[in-house]
Design an enzyme around this catalytic site. Structure first.
Site, short mmCIF file in Angstrom:
data_model
loop_
_atom_site.label_atom_id
_atom_site.label_comp_id
_atom_site.label_asym_id
_atom_site.label_seq_id
_atom_site.Cartn_x
_atom_site.Cartn_y
_atom_site.Cartn_z
NE ARG A 43 -1.96 -2.15 3.26
CZ ARG A 43 -2.00 -2.73 4.21
NH1 ARG A 43 -3.44 -2.40 4.96
NH2 ARG A 43 -1.27 -3.21 5.13
NE ARG A 52 -6.27 -4.69 -0.99
CZ ARG A 52 -7.54 -4.70 -0.61
NH1 ARG A 52 -8.50 -4.68 -1.69
NH2 ARG A 52 -7.90 -4.99 0.53
CG ASP A 89 -1.69 -13.28 3.07
OD1 ASP A 89 -1.21 -12.02 3.40
OD2 ASP A 89 -2.09 -14.09 4.02
CE1 TYR A 165 -3.00 -13.07 11.63
CE2 TYR A 165 -1.04 -14.64 11.29
CZ TYR A 165 -1.62 -13.39 11.61
OH TYR A 165 -0.70 -12.21 11.80
#
Ligand code: CP3
Length: 359
Positions: A43, A52, A89, A165
């Site tokens: 970003r 994006r 990712d 996660y």
């Protein structure tokens, strides 16, 4: 051929053109250390934000080979780094295992928590690799467009970090839910770890086959574990991945990043057999030189906040990294990912200063 039917003892095609990055991993120090940045596609770049926005969701960006290849190459065009890292990712593995994975704007990842032995019993053992085919396609496209002197990095999350996660369903300050589950229900927790280990091996082999020159295993949350747990949940599963990949590709080059491992780093290097380790900015230089860099290459370790600060503080921080580690095998990098608010001019300042170094 699907990535699941890997040929035995697949050899990496040896490109005739030298890559400084791979030279360091092969044991040859470079006078000017090769350089790239963790999270270099992201970003802080306006051209990333544009793609994006076109892609819609974050996973739509990861799984569109055109977009993923484009954002992988953006930082290379701007800064001519020595390595590109495929845009994806670490949470694509839980996604391919059939878990629900969402990225909420401004909030980070959200998964359905896998926090009881009953839920773990329903976890698939085998990922659906057709879901990850777009990542392999993006790798092939990047490889075809990338200057042969630039290395292409494939990656996965280490089982411990991915499991944190999956168990909590999100990031937490100290990953307490996964730590609790590992104490209370070690068999159930080991089942999650095993599924990640086995599928990460296949995933990494698929990335090598699609054109990755080197692999990095991100263990962002290694530093929250006590030594015994670190050995069991970080070191051992990582070693199984390294061994599993090298059983098929004996010369596979692998970088480990057990963030926050501190004094446990030499044991990690020794046990896992990685070719290099990424070190965070808190690492103690004499310890790293004597106990780690004497055995493998090191990658790091500029504080990403120094990169935001810029100016003389940034120059000093860059010079410290070079003074501490450039006399040995060094890949210049940050100690963790670049942050979105980082000014591009500061990245340019860093690239120039590292490239002007003559050690
Ligand atoms: O390095 C690169 O440029 C390649 C791409 C890459 C991403 N994530 C893209 C991404 C890599 C190597 C990762 C690894 C990753 N993902 C890690 C390990 C490394 C680390 O930084 O600790 C972890 C823990 C994740 C999980 C994850 N993905 C989190 C916690 C978040 C939210 C935090 C954040 O930075 O927004 C993500 C989202 C994510 N992954 C983004 C990017 C560029 C930002 C999302 C966006 O653009 O909307």
């Amino acid at each position: 051929m699907t990535p699941v039917d890997q040929p035995r003892n697949l050899r990496l095609t040896q490109s005739p053109i030298a890559k400084p990055f791979l030279d360091v991993l092969a044991g040859r120090r470079q006078a000017v250390p090769p350089l790239w940045m963790m999270r270099q596609a992201g970003r802080y770049l306006p051209e990333y934000r544009e793609v994006r926005a076109q892609a819609g969701g974050f996973l739509d960006l990861c799984f569109n080979p055109d977009f993923a290849a484009e954002v992988t190459l953006q930082p290379i065009r701007r800064f001519n780094f020595d390595a590109a890292i495929i845009f994806s990712d670490i949470l694509v593995i839980p996604y391919a295992l059939g878990r629900s994975v969402r990225f909420e704007v401004g909030e980070g990842p959200r998964l359905d928590p896998l926090d009881t032995p009953e839920k773990v019993a329903t976890l698939a053992a085998q990922a659906d690799f057709t879901k990850l085919e777009p990542v392999f396609e993006a790798l092939r496209r990047v490889r075809a467009q990338l200057d042969p002197k630039i290395a292409l990095i494939g990656f996965c999350g280490a089982p411990w970090t991915v499991a944190t996660y999956m168990v909590a369903g999100q990031g937490t300050p100290d990953q307490a839910p996964a730590r609790m589950m590992a104490y209370r229900h070690p068999e159930a927790f080991a089942k999650i770890i095993d599924a990640i280990v086995e599928n990460s091996i296949v995933y990494l082999l698929g990335q090598l086959k699609a054109g990755a020159d080197v692999l990095q295993i991100f263990d962002t949350w290694a530093g929250v574990l006590p030594p015994r747990e670190f050995q069991r949940w970080s070191v051992e599963p990582t070693k199984r991945i390294v061994d599993g990949v090298r059983a098929k590709v004996p010369d596979a080059k692998i970088i480990g990043f057990p963030r926050g491992a501190g004094a446990l780093l030499p044991a990690y290097v020794e046990a896992t057999g990685v070719d290099a380790v990424s070190i965070d900015w808190a690492a103690e230089p004499a310890f790293i030189r004597e106990r780690v860099q004497s055995r493998v290459a090191v990658q790091g370790n500029l504080d990403p906040l120094a990169l935001i600060a810029g100016g003389a503080a940034l120059d000093r921080a860059i010079d410290d990294v070079l003074a501490n580690y450039a006399s040995g095998r060094l890949i210049f990098n940050l100690g963790h990912g670049i942050q979105p608010e980082t000014p591009i001019a500061h990245v340019e300042q860093m690239v120039k200063r590292v490239r002007d170094y003559r050690g």
